[in-house]
Motif scaffolding. Sequence first.
Motif, PDB file in Angstrom:
ATOM      1  N   THR A 159      50.262  19.034 -54.563  1.00 40.18           N
ATOM      2  CA  THR A 159      48.658  17.900 -54.609  1.00 40.18           C
ATOM      3  C   THR A 159      47.719  18.756 -53.915  1.00 40.18           C
ATOM      4  OG1 THR A 159      49.717  16.525 -53.269  1.00 40.18           O
ATOM      5  CG2 THR A 159      49.772  15.667 -55.485  1.00 40.18           C
ATOM      6  N   GLY A 160      47.827  19.930 -53.411  1.00 40.83           N
ATOM      7  CA  GLY A 160      47.364  20.505 -52.734  1.00 40.83           C
ATOM      8  C   GLY A 160      47.067  20.174 -51.043  1.00 40.83           C
ATOM      9  N   SER A 161      48.722  20.229 -51.042  1.00 37.31           N
ATOM     10  CA  SER A 161      48.382  19.888 -49.606  1.00 37.31           C
ATOM     11  C   SER A 161      49.779  20.256 -49.423  1.00 37.31           C
ATOM     12  CB  SER A 161      48.272  18.379 -48.988  1.00 37.31           C
ATOM     13  OG  SER A 161      47.238  17.852 -48.841  1.00 37.31           O
ATOM     14  N   TRP A 162      50.008  20.843 -48.022  1.00 32.67           N
ATOM     15  CA  TRP A 162      51.411  21.549 -47.701  1.00 32.67           C
ATOM     16  C   TRP A 162      52.089  20.123 -46.620  1.00 32.67           C
ATOM     17  CZ3 TRP A 162      54.324  25.410 -48.426  1.00 32.67           C
ATOM     18  CH2 TRP A 162      53.114  27.143 -48.390  1.00 32.67           C
ATOM     19  N   MET A 163      53.441  20.025 -47.224  1.00 32.79           N
ATOM     20  CA  MET A 163      54.482  18.602 -47.211  1.00 32.79           C
ATOM     21  C   MET A 163      55.165  18.856 -46.885  1.00 32.79           C
ATOM     22  SD  MET A 163      52.702  15.700 -49.907  1.00 32.79           S
ATOM     23  CE  MET A 163      53.557  14.715 -49.772  1.00 32.79           C
ATOM     24  N   ILE A 164      56.844  18.479 -45.610  1.00 32.28           N
ATOM     25  CA  ILE A 164      57.616  18.477 -45.680  1.00 32.28           C
ATOM     26  C   ILE A 164      58.788  18.420 -46.736  1.00 32.28           C
ATOM     27  CG2 ILE A 164      58.515  16.310 -44.776  1.00 32.28           C
ATOM     28  CD1 ILE A 164      60.327  17.850 -42.612  1.00 32.28           C
ATOM     29  N   THR A 165      59.947  19.080 -46.892  1.00 33.23           N
ATOM     30  CA  THR A 165      60.306  18.414 -47.778  1.00 33.23           C
ATOM     31  C   THR A 165      61.846  17.845 -47.522  1.00 33.23           C
ATOM     32  OG1 THR A 165      61.884  20.052 -48.020  1.00 33.23           O
ATOM     33  CG2 THR A 165      59.765  20.276 -48.990  1.00 33.23           C
ATOM     34  N   ASP A 166      62.617  17.446 -48.387  1.00 37.94           N
ATOM     35  CA  ASP A 166      63.367  16.776 -47.485  1.00 37.94           C
ATOM     36  C   ASP A 166      64.689  17.358 -47.319  1.00 37.94           C
ATOM     37  OD1 ASP A 166      63.108  14.255 -49.465  1.00 37.94           O
ATOM     38  OD2 ASP A 166      63.845  14.998 -51.403  1.00 37.94           O
ATOM     39  N   SER A 167      64.912  19.327 -47.366  1.00 41.25           N
ATOM     40  CA  SER A 167      65.703  20.691 -46.931  1.00 41.25           C
ATOM     41  C   SER A 167      64.597  20.002 -45.292  1.00 41.25           C
ATOM     42  CB  SER A 167      65.160  21.445 -47.681  1.00 41.25           C
ATOM     43  OG  SER A 167      66.316  20.908 -48.642  1.00 41.25           O
ATOM     44  N   GLY A 168      64.008  19.745 -45.764  1.00 42.91           N
ATOM     45  CA  GLY A 168      62.550  20.566 -43.882  1.00 42.91           C
ATOM     46  C   GLY A 168      63.213  19.044 -42.821  1.00 42.91           C
ATOM     47  N   ALA A 169      63.705  17.897 -44.151  1.00 40.79           N
ATOM     48  CA  ALA A 169      64.101  16.773 -43.015  1.00 40.79           C
ATOM     49  C   ALA A 169      66.050  17.267 -42.831  1.00 40.79           C
ATOM     50  CB  ALA A 169      63.657  14.949 -43.858  1.00 40.79           C
ATOM     51  N   THR A 170      66.353  17.498 -43.271  1.00 39.13           N
ATOM     52  CA  THR A 170      67.604  17.321 -43.316  1.00 39.13           C
ATOM     53  C   THR A 170      67.300  18.362 -41.687  1.00 39.13           C
ATOM     54  OG1 THR A 170      68.030  17.107 -45.071  1.00 39.13           O
ATOM     55  CG2 THR A 170      69.737  17.742 -43.908  1.00 39.13           C
ATOM     56  N   TRP A 171      66.671  19.917 -41.788  1.00 38.70           N
ATOM     57  CA  TRP A 171      67.025  20.712 -40.965  1.00 38.70           C
ATOM     58  C   TRP A 171      66.806  20.124 -39.650  1.00 38.70           C
ATOM     59  CZ3 TRP A 171      62.849  22.631 -38.061  1.00 38.70           C
ATOM     60  CH2 TRP A 171      63.408  24.291 -37.882  1.00 38.70           C
ATOM     61  N   LEU A 172      65.776  19.345 -39.995  1.00 42.28           N
ATOM     62  CA  LEU A 172      65.509  18.569 -38.281  1.00 42.28           C
ATOM     63  C   LEU A 172      66.591  17.871 -37.488  1.00 42.28           C
ATOM     64  CD1 LEU A 172      61.876  17.297 -38.621  1.00 42.28           C
ATOM     65  CD2 LEU A 172      62.520  18.867 -37.583  1.00 42.28           C
ATOM     66  N   GLN A 173      67.389  17.345 -38.618  1.00 35.05           N
ATOM     67  CA  GLN A 173      68.174  16.972 -37.951  1.00 35.05           C
ATOM     68  C   GLN A 173      70.045  17.815 -37.626  1.00 35.05           C
ATOM     69  OE1 GLN A 173      68.664  13.356 -36.729  1.00 35.05           O
ATOM     70  NE2 GLN A 173      66.712  13.398 -38.559  1.00 35.05           N
ATOM     71  N   ARG A 174      69.578  18.840 -37.846  1.00 30.92           N
ATOM     72  CA  ARG A 174      70.670  19.835 -37.248  1.00 30.92           C
ATOM     73  C   ARG A 174      70.433  20.396 -36.012  1.00 30.92           C
ATOM     74  NH1 ARG A 174      69.843  23.149 -43.214  1.00 30.92           N
ATOM     75  NH2 ARG A 174      71.005  21.850 -44.357  1.00 30.92           N
ATOM     76  N   SER A 175      71.480  21.029 -35.638  1.00 33.31           N
ATOM     77  CA  SER A 175      71.811  21.606 -34.190  1.00 33.31           C
ATOM     78  C   SER A 175      70.755  23.495 -34.671  1.00 33.31           C
ATOM     79  CB  SER A 175      73.096  22.172 -34.330  1.00 33.31           C
ATOM     80  OG  SER A 175      73.499  23.659 -34.551  1.00 33.31           O
TER      81      SER A 175
END
Length: 623
Positions: A234-250
């Motif tokens: 919808t015309g904007s850059w947003m975090i994905t579910d994969s991005g949210a999972t990435w934040l929880q990784r080492s």
Amino acid sequence: MSDTLSLATRLRAMDDTALVAALRAREISPSGIKDFFDLAEAFLDRASIQQTLMRLDRETLAVLAAIGQLAEETGPPAATDIATRLSALSGREVSPESVSDRVSGATTLLLVESETQRFAAYGSVRDQLRSWPAFGLPSLADLALANAPAALEPVPDVDRRFIDRLGAERAFAAITAITELLVEVERDPARELAKGGVALPDSKRLAHAMSVDLESVAVFLAVADRAGLVARETGSWMITDSGATWLQRSTGARWATLGGAWFERLPADIRQLLGERTHALWGAGLRGYIDWLYPAGGDWMDERIGAYTRDAELLGITANQAPTGPGSLLLADGIRPAEQAMTALLPAEVEQVYLQHDLSVVAPGPLTPRVDARLRSLADVESRALASSYRVSTSSVNRAMAAGETAESILEFLGGISLTGIPQPLNYLIGEASSRYGQVRVGSLADPRPDARSYIRSDDELLIGTILVDQSLSSLGFERTSATRVQSRFPLDVVFWSLSDARYPVAAEDAAGEIVALRRQRHAKAVAAAGINPVDALIERLRLGGEPEDEETGHAWLIRQLDAAIKAKTPLTVTVTMPNGTLVDYQLEPTSVAGGRLRGRDNRAAIERTLPLSRIAGISPAK
């Protein structure tokens, strides 16, 4: 048979999967295409042909040029004929098997057609390659004769530990910047301009959060996009579910995701080249080899390779154009050995911090994802580096409580990670914020209307008055309904987060007046919003007419075939059904189609014939 007619027939016979692959590989625009003849003309367009030739390697181009040259001399050649010609020109052995592999790729791109193991390049392809020398591009002899330059220079015998240390520092800085990017677009998506690029206010916001210059925002965004951590919706850059999972990784696992995405997108031939020379410099030698390998690549190839070499430096795959230890392993053995090597070089993660009397929190090293995520929920990041700092404030505590924290849970968490205990000022702040939390309540109206969907209430009339005159909240369109109550046309979550960002002690409540936890989750969907894929829509439109044997469709197809033959002045064998049911072949050069009749010159009988279209049983190239 004309190229347009031949290719249109070929396109119509292709299955949908192959047709989709060809359209995407050739980047054919579906606009303006009404039938398979229009599609064939789009594939044969000289500009489209040149765009495709730009992306082919030298050996494939030499094969295509040889096919064109041999076809003009002796007719469509076989793989052995092409190999013999290239061997004679280059002075080195060229195998028919390698020629067949190259022809197969060109056939998939619809540059070549084959019949009985003989190959013919379309006229547009032959003409384009023939014109190359006039534009400074190589001829067939140039393509076949030129020897590959020394692709890469060996790395000087220097301390490898310096290269690895520099690469690890850059990798850590990139991971830190992308982490802040994801956290920021999760909180507030970044708007993409119609002409491309992130809107300037959002770019400045992201640059500040990431602690990078304005120009670097687009680079890091591209790296995150390639790894699937962000998406445009919808015309904007947003975090994905994969991005949210990435934040929880080492930290090491985060690097592996970024490095793996870089490696997967690397062109196969470049990947093979670098994999064979994992201890060589990537400087001028690499660029010279790329220029040789893709002689028509031009700016497109420069930009492509430039982006990969730039990102390799950014991610610590290389350092000062020399592959690091993890980079060499990535190119030679894949991501898992590289991840282990990079993890050993990255700073060790810690789980404890120093709580200061000035309400700041100092981490002596990179925090584990678990501690970092929890700390971010109740404190604001002030600086991100090897040693990060956070700051606890009334608004950050309010935000944590809105997500379900309590004063007790906050103090328990901070006490568990603190190396210095909990300072008295911090203890007092948390207690004070807890006591004030919920002075302003936001809820959804039981009977929402377009002009009233949510409400704000507070027993503190002065606080309600302050909210009403707050210019940062004026866009919410408040309407005061009583001394302690206000309505808004916006939904609960919009009003709640606006008040939270403005640092009011706000809490969300349900219909029973009980406080409910809210989390700001703005993730891009895994699949883009429902819509019609233009390529799929084109194929569906082309197939709607039915199969060629359908009477109405067959008539239209016949007319388009004849139009193509008239345009190309192609002689045809026209098979006509006579009144007694017999079939008669006429050798005609068609001149016009009108009034349901075909007119053409019969050169054998030296007369002009007029044949009813309804009697034509089929057409084929003249014998």
